[in-house]
Design a protein around this motif. Sequence first.
Motif, PDB file in Angstrom:
ATOM      1  N   ALA A   9      63.368  56.036  78.777  1.00  0.00           N
ATOM      2  CA  ALA A   9      64.818  56.209  78.694  1.00  0.00           C
ATOM      3  C   ALA A   9      65.306  57.207  79.744  1.00  0.00           C
ATOM      4  O   ALA A   9      66.338  56.990  80.386  1.00  0.00           O
ATOM      5  CB  ALA A   9      65.215  56.683  77.300  1.00  0.00           C
ATOM      6  N   GLU A  10      64.557  58.285  79.943  1.00  0.00           N
ATOM      7  CA  GLU A  10      64.936  59.274  80.951  1.00  0.00           C
ATOM      8  C   GLU A  10      64.900  58.681  82.347  1.00  0.00           C
ATOM      9  O   GLU A  10      65.835  58.867  83.134  1.00  0.00           O
ATOM     10  CB  GLU A  10      63.997  60.483  80.879  1.00  0.00           C
ATOM     11  CG  GLU A  10      64.196  61.360  79.661  1.00  0.00           C
ATOM     12  CD  GLU A  10      63.163  62.466  79.571  1.00  0.00           C
ATOM     13  OE1 GLU A  10      62.434  62.691  80.564  1.00  0.00           O
ATOM     14  OE2 GLU A  10      63.087  63.108  78.520  1.00  0.00           O
ATOM     15  N   VAL A  11      63.824  57.960  82.650  1.00  0.00           N
ATOM     16  CA  VAL A  11      63.705  57.348  83.973  1.00  0.00           C
ATOM     17  C   VAL A  11      64.803  56.316  84.180  1.00  0.00           C
ATOM     18  O   VAL A  11      65.440  56.267  85.238  1.00  0.00           O
ATOM     19  CB  VAL A  11      62.301  56.714  84.152  1.00  0.00           C
ATOM     20  CG1 VAL A  11      62.236  55.860  85.399  1.00  0.00           C
ATOM     21  CG2 VAL A  11      61.243  57.795  84.176  1.00  0.00           C
ATOM     22  N   THR A  12      65.050  55.515  83.173  1.00  0.00           N
ATOM     23  CA  THR A  12      66.099  54.493  83.259  1.00  0.00           C
ATOM     24  C   THR A  12      67.457  55.150  83.457  1.00  0.00           C
ATOM     25  O   THR A  12      68.247  54.713  84.295  1.00  0.00           O
ATOM     26  CB  THR A  12      66.114  53.628  81.992  1.00  0.00           C
ATOM     27  OG1 THR A  12      64.830  53.036  81.820  1.00  0.00           O
ATOM     28  CG2 THR A  12      67.157  52.541  82.075  1.00  0.00           C
ATOM     29  N   ALA A  13      67.721  56.195  82.705  1.00  0.00           N
ATOM     30  CA  ALA A  13      69.005  56.892  82.814  1.00  0.00           C
ATOM     31  C   ALA A  13      69.176  57.493  84.209  1.00  0.00           C
ATOM     32  O   ALA A  13      70.251  57.390  84.811  1.00  0.00           O
ATOM     33  CB  ALA A  13      69.103  57.976  81.756  1.00  0.00           C
ATOM     34  N   GLU A  14      68.122  58.098  84.731  1.00  0.00           N
ATOM     35  CA  GLU A  14      68.192  58.686  86.069  1.00  0.00           C
ATOM     36  C   GLU A  14      68.443  57.616  87.124  1.00  0.00           C
ATOM     37  O   GLU A  14      69.301  57.782  87.999  1.00  0.00           O
ATOM     38  CB  GLU A  14      66.899  59.434  86.391  1.00  0.00           C
ATOM     39  CG  GLU A  14      66.719  60.719  85.621  1.00  0.00           C
ATOM     40  CD  GLU A  14      65.375  61.355  85.876  1.00  0.00           C
ATOM     41  OE1 GLU A  14      64.676  60.951  86.829  1.00  0.00           O
ATOM     42  OE2 GLU A  14      65.010  62.272  85.121  1.00  0.00           O
ATOM     43  N   ASN A  15      67.712  56.522  87.037  1.00  0.00           N
ATOM     44  CA  ASN A  15      67.868  55.451  88.020  1.00  0.00           C
ATOM     45  C   ASN A  15      69.258  54.827  87.965  1.00  0.00           C
ATOM     46  O   ASN A  15      69.871  54.564  89.004  1.00  0.00           O
ATOM     47  CB  ASN A  15      66.807  54.373  87.816  1.00  0.00           C
ATOM     48  CG  ASN A  15      65.426  54.839  88.202  1.00  0.00           C
ATOM     49  OD1 ASN A  15      65.276  55.824  88.921  1.00  0.00           O
ATOM     50  ND2 ASN A  15      64.410  54.155  87.715  1.00  0.00           N
ATOM     51  N   GLU A  16      69.757  54.590  86.772  1.00  0.00           N
ATOM     52  CA  GLU A  16      71.069  53.962  86.639  1.00  0.00           C
ATOM     53  C   GLU A  16      72.176  54.916  87.091  1.00  0.00           C
ATOM     54  O   GLU A  16      73.144  54.494  87.708  1.00  0.00           O
ATOM     55  CB  GLU A  16      71.286  53.488  85.200  1.00  0.00           C
ATOM     56  CG  GLU A  16      70.415  52.301  84.865  1.00  0.00           C
ATOM     57  CD  GLU A  16      70.514  51.872  83.411  1.00  0.00           C
ATOM     58  OE1 GLU A  16      71.152  52.584  82.615  1.00  0.00           O
ATOM     59  OE2 GLU A  16      69.944  50.825  83.085  1.00  0.00           O
TER      60      GLU A  16
ATOM     61  N   ARG B  79      73.386  46.728  76.035  1.00  0.00           N
ATOM     62  CA  ARG B  79      72.087  47.320  75.731  1.00  0.00           C
ATOM     63  C   ARG B  79      72.138  48.836  75.961  1.00  0.00           C
ATOM     64  O   ARG B  79      71.675  49.618  75.134  1.00  0.00           O
ATOM     65  CB  ARG B  79      70.997  46.696  76.602  1.00  0.00           C
ATOM     66  CG  ARG B  79      69.603  47.240  76.314  1.00  0.00           C
ATOM     67  CD  ARG B  79      68.555  46.627  77.217  1.00  0.00           C
ATOM     68  NE  ARG B  79      68.872  46.712  78.621  1.00  0.00           N
ATOM     69  CZ  ARG B  79      68.637  47.795  79.397  1.00  0.00           C
ATOM     70  NH1 ARG B  79      68.107  48.864  78.883  1.00  0.00           N
ATOM     71  NH2 ARG B  79      68.942  47.773  80.679  1.00  0.00           N
ATOM     72  N   ILE B  80      72.741  49.241  77.059  1.00  0.00           N
ATOM     73  CA  ILE B  80      72.870  50.670  77.338  1.00  0.00           C
ATOM     74  C   ILE B  80      73.759  51.335  76.296  1.00  0.00           C
ATOM     75  O   ILE B  80      73.467  52.419  75.815  1.00  0.00           O
ATOM     76  CB  ILE B  80      73.429  50.897  78.761  1.00  0.00           C
ATOM     77  CG1 ILE B  80      72.403  50.430  79.799  1.00  0.00           C
ATOM     78  CG2 ILE B  80      73.780  52.365  78.990  1.00  0.00           C
ATOM     79  CD1 ILE B  80      72.943  50.365  81.203  1.00  0.00           C
TER      80      ILE B  80
ATOM     81  N   LEU C  20      74.736  57.923  78.072  1.00  0.00           N
ATOM     82  CA  LEU C  20      74.609  57.363  79.411  1.00  0.00           C
ATOM     83  C   LEU C  20      75.722  56.358  79.674  1.00  0.00           C
ATOM     84  O   LEU C  20      76.296  56.333  80.764  1.00  0.00           O
ATOM     85  CB  LEU C  20      73.246  56.680  79.583  1.00  0.00           C
ATOM     86  CG  LEU C  20      73.036  55.923  80.896  1.00  0.00           C
ATOM     87  CD1 LEU C  20      73.117  56.866  82.074  1.00  0.00           C
ATOM     88  CD2 LEU C  20      71.717  55.193  80.873  1.00  0.00           C
ATOM     89  N   PHE C  21      76.046  55.568  78.677  1.00  0.00           N
ATOM     90  CA  PHE C  21      77.115  54.583  78.835  1.00  0.00           C
ATOM     91  C   PHE C  21      78.434  55.279  79.171  1.00  0.00           C
ATOM     92  O   PHE C  21      79.169  54.843  80.064  1.00  0.00           O
ATOM     93  CB  PHE C  21      77.262  53.753  77.550  1.00  0.00           C
ATOM     94  CG  PHE C  21      78.333  52.714  77.621  1.00  0.00           C
ATOM     95  CD1 PHE C  21      78.124  51.521  78.296  1.00  0.00           C
ATOM     96  CD2 PHE C  21      79.576  52.929  77.032  1.00  0.00           C
ATOM     97  CE1 PHE C  21      79.109  50.566  78.375  1.00  0.00           C
ATOM     98  CE2 PHE C  21      80.569  51.979  77.100  1.00  0.00           C
ATOM     99  CZ  PHE C  21      80.342  50.792  77.775  1.00  0.00           C
TER     100      PHE C  21
END
Length: 98
Positions: free
Chosen positions: A52-59, A78-79, A86-87
């Motif tokens: 989740a952290e990596v996904t949040a950083e990338n997005e 989904r987010i 994050l959304f």
Amino acid sequence: MLGHSDKENIARYLKNDKRKIFQLRTALTEIEEELEGALQQKSDKEQSNKLAEVTAENETKEVQSNGDLNLSADELMRIYTTHPDLFKKLVLANNAAS
């Protein structure tokens, strides 16, 4: 016991305490299963958090670099369901860039 061999004594104790031994074995098996389950849940949770952290950083980086959302409605939903904070950041970043 006097006059009996060690083998006979062990066999007698095992026969007399068979029920207790079975109960102990069952209890130990349950404890092992609970520990394995707890460790697996902890591991799964840690992996989920890292992902989740990596996904949040990338997005977040993608939004900052492009200035617009290149995500489908399904991805946004989904987010929204998995990472509401994050959304909100994505929507705010998108509105600021527009």
